[in-house]
Design a protein around this motif. Structure first.
Motif, PDB file in Angstrom:
ATOM      1  N   THR A  23     -13.220 -14.438 -26.741  1.00  0.00           N
ATOM      2  CA  THR A  23     -12.317 -15.316 -25.804  1.00  0.00           C
ATOM      3  C   THR A  23     -12.195 -16.758 -26.276  1.00  0.00           C
ATOM      4  O   THR A  23     -11.150 -17.394 -26.773  1.00  0.00           O
ATOM      5  CB  THR A  23     -11.162 -14.946 -25.028  1.00  0.00           C
ATOM      6  OG1 THR A  23     -12.480 -15.499 -23.886  1.00  0.00           O
ATOM      7  CG2 THR A  23     -11.007 -13.957 -25.013  1.00  0.00           C
ATOM      8  N   PHE A  24     -13.693 -17.147 -26.007  1.00  0.00           N
ATOM      9  CA  PHE A  24     -13.742 -18.192 -26.431  1.00  0.00           C
ATOM     10  C   PHE A  24     -14.165 -19.092 -27.498  1.00  0.00           C
ATOM     11  O   PHE A  24     -14.169 -20.073 -28.262  1.00  0.00           O
ATOM     12  CB  PHE A  24     -15.198 -18.689 -25.494  1.00  0.00           C
ATOM     13  CG  PHE A  24     -15.023 -20.597 -25.634  1.00  0.00           C
ATOM     14  CD1 PHE A  24     -15.208 -21.276 -25.263  1.00  0.00           C
ATOM     15  CD2 PHE A  24     -16.835 -20.582 -26.501  1.00  0.00           C
ATOM     16  CE1 PHE A  24     -15.433 -22.676 -25.073  1.00  0.00           C
ATOM     17  CE2 PHE A  24     -16.890 -22.221 -26.775  1.00  0.00           C
ATOM     18  CZ  PHE A  24     -16.006 -22.733 -25.445  1.00  0.00           C
ATOM     19  N   THR A  47      -8.704 -15.232 -18.544  1.00  0.00           N
ATOM     20  CA  THR A  47      -7.022 -13.867 -18.307  1.00  0.00           C
ATOM     21  C   THR A  47      -7.728 -13.000 -19.919  1.00  0.00           C
ATOM     22  O   THR A  47      -7.728 -11.701 -19.235  1.00  0.00           O
ATOM     23  CB  THR A  47      -5.725 -14.821 -18.370  1.00  0.00           C
ATOM     24  OG1 THR A  47      -5.589 -15.632 -19.570  1.00  0.00           O
ATOM     25  CG2 THR A  47      -5.610 -15.199 -17.066  1.00  0.00           C
ATOM     26  N   THR A  48      -7.281 -13.506 -20.465  1.00  0.00           N
ATOM     27  CA  THR A  48      -8.307 -12.529 -22.236  1.00  0.00           C
ATOM     28  C   THR A  48      -9.253 -11.231 -21.345  1.00  0.00           C
ATOM     29  O   THR A  48      -9.464 -10.576 -22.175  1.00  0.00           O
ATOM     30  CB  THR A  48      -7.945 -13.077 -22.431  1.00  0.00           C
ATOM     31  OG1 THR A  48      -6.293 -13.716 -23.428  1.00  0.00           O
ATOM     32  CG2 THR A  48      -7.247 -12.565 -24.356  1.00  0.00           C
ATOM     33  N   THR A  85      -3.217  -6.656 -13.573  1.00  0.00           N
ATOM     34  CA  THR A  85      -3.590  -8.259 -14.207  1.00  0.00           C
ATOM     35  C   THR A  85      -4.138  -8.797 -13.910  1.00  0.00           C
ATOM     36  O   THR A  85      -4.153  -9.202 -12.772  1.00  0.00           O
ATOM     37  CB  THR A  85      -2.190  -8.354 -13.345  1.00  0.00           C
ATOM     38  OG1 THR A  85      -1.152  -7.029 -13.459  1.00  0.00           O
ATOM     39  CG2 THR A  85      -1.348  -9.389 -13.489  1.00  0.00           C
ATOM     40  N   PRO A  86      -4.575  -9.571 -14.439  1.00  0.00           N
ATOM     41  CA  PRO A  86      -6.068 -10.929 -14.496  1.00  0.00           C
ATOM     42  C   PRO A  86      -5.330 -11.924 -13.627  1.00  0.00           C
ATOM     43  O   PRO A  86      -6.497 -11.761 -12.559  1.00  0.00           O
ATOM     44  CB  PRO A  86      -5.331 -11.212 -15.825  1.00  0.00           C
ATOM     45  CG  PRO A  86      -4.720 -10.400 -17.026  1.00  0.00           C
ATOM     46  CD  PRO A  86      -4.089  -9.780 -15.854  1.00  0.00           C
ATOM     47  N   ILE A  87      -4.708 -12.358 -13.629  1.00  0.00           N
ATOM     48  CA  ILE A  87      -4.311 -13.271 -12.084  1.00  0.00           C
ATOM     49  C   ILE A  87      -3.323 -12.344 -11.490  1.00  0.00           C
ATOM     50  O   ILE A  87      -2.352 -11.490 -11.901  1.00  0.00           O
ATOM     51  CB  ILE A  87      -3.047 -14.462 -12.904  1.00  0.00           C
ATOM     52  CG1 ILE A  87      -4.161 -15.391 -13.746  1.00  0.00           C
ATOM     53  CG2 ILE A  87      -2.849 -14.881 -11.827  1.00  0.00           C
ATOM     54  CD1 ILE A  87      -4.823 -15.638 -13.549  1.00  0.00           C
ATOM     55  N   SER A  88      -3.394 -12.968  -9.809  1.00  0.00           N
ATOM     56  CA  SER A  88      -2.405 -12.033  -8.558  1.00  0.00           C
ATOM     57  C   SER A  88      -1.356 -12.768  -8.843  1.00  0.00           C
ATOM     58  O   SER A  88      -0.578 -12.244  -8.136  1.00  0.00           O
ATOM     59  CB  SER A  88      -3.533 -13.222  -7.509  1.00  0.00           C
ATOM     60  OG  SER A  88      -4.793 -12.056  -7.513  1.00  0.00           O
ATOM     61  N   GLY A  89      -1.155 -14.120  -9.045  1.00  0.00           N
ATOM     62  CA  GLY A  89      -0.365 -14.530  -8.776  1.00  0.00           C
ATOM     63  C   GLY A  89       0.476 -15.174  -9.267  1.00  0.00           C
ATOM     64  O   GLY A  89      -0.060 -15.969  -9.803  1.00  0.00           O
ATOM     65  N   PHE A 133      -3.526 -10.319 -29.236  1.00  0.00           N
ATOM     66  CA  PHE A 133      -5.433 -10.109 -29.778  1.00  0.00           C
ATOM     67  C   PHE A 133      -5.923  -9.076 -28.638  1.00  0.00           C
ATOM     68  O   PHE A 133      -6.600  -7.990 -29.392  1.00  0.00           O
ATOM     69  CB  PHE A 133      -6.001 -11.736 -29.009  1.00  0.00           C
ATOM     70  CG  PHE A 133      -6.996 -11.072 -28.182  1.00  0.00           C
ATOM     71  CD1 PHE A 133      -8.481 -12.111 -29.486  1.00  0.00           C
ATOM     72  CD2 PHE A 133      -7.805 -10.612 -27.644  1.00  0.00           C
ATOM     73  CE1 PHE A 133      -9.886 -12.116 -29.517  1.00  0.00           C
ATOM     74  CE2 PHE A 133      -9.474 -10.522 -26.630  1.00  0.00           C
ATOM     75  CZ  PHE A 133     -10.180 -11.240 -28.092  1.00  0.00           C
ATOM     76  N   LEU A 134      -5.293  -8.483 -27.855  1.00  0.00           N
ATOM     77  CA  LEU A 134      -5.351  -7.545 -26.905  1.00  0.00           C
ATOM     78  C   LEU A 134      -5.424  -6.691 -27.798  1.00  0.00           C
ATOM     79  O   LEU A 134      -6.287  -5.414 -28.262  1.00  0.00           O
ATOM     80  CB  LEU A 134      -4.802  -7.437 -25.421  1.00  0.00           C
ATOM     81  CG  LEU A 134      -5.043  -8.223 -24.475  1.00  0.00           C
ATOM     82  CD1 LEU A 134      -4.044  -8.052 -23.765  1.00  0.00           C
ATOM     83  CD2 LEU A 134      -6.690  -7.356 -24.187  1.00  0.00           C
TER      84      LEU A 134
END
Length: 363
Positions: free
Chosen positions: A46-47, A157-158, A222-226, A306-307
């Motif tokens: 992803t980088f 996240t990706t 979900t990568p991020i909690s909130g 991307f996914l």
């Protein structure tokens, strides 16, 4: 500006470059006889995608590797306590940021000087042009800050979602086969090869089962909690008054776990998003992997594209298997990822879906 960077036209121009980066990466994963650490390798992927596709930087692989290591130091220390001592994480993060800014400035200067041979407009081109349209020439500092923001948005996240995608395809071979069936039925996959010219943006967006798979990965992992929001108007919740001006945090993960629209919430079931069930359609804020409202994630369409491109390549050109006896546990900090990074062995496939032996295997 950022809405232009992630517009349909912009995504269409990024797509061939994204596919190339993914294809090269999977070829490298398949050519090594050892298993790979998927989470670490998808961070590199992803980088590389952000640097080469989004920003159009022509950085040699060796230099790109060094820049990635510096970027990792920056990310690892970005949330450190602001204690400015010689060996603190905060100081390490500051130093890494300075090194990163120097590398980015060099890449930006080379890009501005070398405009020949370009076959698509990248995000940095759009950023620069948008500034000119508004009568404002962006300074080098503004370009560096915008560049770093784009890398940061595309990176962790990706990589998390990519790792979760690979883990679920390993756990659910029927889902992988159903993906292949859809690719065959739409004329994208034929005799084990992706048909030339078949992977355009509209074609990919028309793959309904693939869309369901990506949605389910993002629901369950979900990568991020909130996220945070500022209260615009005083309101009451469960008998408590929340005053205007307060900052509140909403939990994406808890929302997905408790939303009544989702049946058997712990089960990986892409068909829940299919036409027959459409569990995400029964309410505005039950499904929000990219946040919700006017502050929803601007890069969500790029992340999903991307996914999807990764899933298509995985289904079409690779065989892969878990290299450990059991699947690893998942940790949620700083983003969702397997505790051991997920060890997987990849095997390349030829056009007839036969395994390609690496040099080591052949000997």
């Amino acid at each position: 500006v950022f809405s232009k960077i992630f517009s349909h036209e912009a995504l269409e121009s990024y797509l061939p470059k994204i596919q190339l980066v993914i294809k090269d990466t999977l070829r490298a994963w398949s050519s090594t006889p050892e298993s790979i650490n998927v989470y670490h390798e998808t961070q590199k992927l992803t980088f590389r995608m952000a640097i080469r596709v989004l920003l159009g930087f022509r950085i040699p692989d060796e230099e790109l590797g060094r820049l990635f290591e510096v970027y990792q130091q920056f990310v690892e220390n970005v949330f450190s306590l602001p204690v400015d001592l010689p060996f603190s994480g905060y100081r390490r993060g500051i130093r890494a940021r300075e090194t990163l800014q120097k590398g980015l400035e060099k890449a930006i200067q080379e890009k501005l000087q070398n405009t020949q041979g370009k076959d698509y407009a990248d995000a940095l081109d759009i950023l620069i042009e948008s500034g000119k349209e508004h009568g404002k020439e962006l300074t080098m500092q503004e370009l560096k800050d915008g560049t770093l923001e784009l890398i940061f948005a595309a990176y962790a996240t990706t990589a998390s979602a990519s790792t979760s995608l690979i883990m679920q395809l390993l756990k659910h071979p029927r889902v992988l086969e159903k993906l292949r069936e859809e690719l065959r039925s739409k004329g994208i996959l034929h005799n084990g090869c992706i048909c030339e010219g078949s992977l355009r943006l509209d074609n990919i967006n028309g793959l309904q089962y693939l869309d369901c798979v990506i949605k389910e990965v993002l629901r369950l992992f979900t990568p991020i909690s909130g996220g945070y929001r500022t209260v615009l108007q005083t309101f009451e919740l469960d008998g408590f008054q929340i005053p205007k001006g307060w900052s509140v945090m909403y939990s994406i993960r808890d929302t997905h776990d408790t939303a009544p629209v989702f049946k058997d919430v712990d089960v990986f079931d892409p068909d829940r998003f299919g036409q027959g069930r459409s569990e995400d359609k029964d309410g505005r804020f039950h499904y929000l992997p990219f946040g919700g409202g006017v502050r929803t994630c601007l890069g969500k369409h790029l992340a999903k594209l991307f996914l999807k491109a990764l899933a298509i390549e995985l289904a079409s050109t690779s065989r892969f298997e878990l290299a450990t006896r059991t699947f690893p546990k998942i940790t949620l900090v700083p983003v969702v990822h397997p505790v051991d990074g997920l060890k997987v062995k990849f095997f390349g496939l030829d056009s007839n879906q036969n395994e390609i032996l690496t040099g080591t295997d052949a000997m």
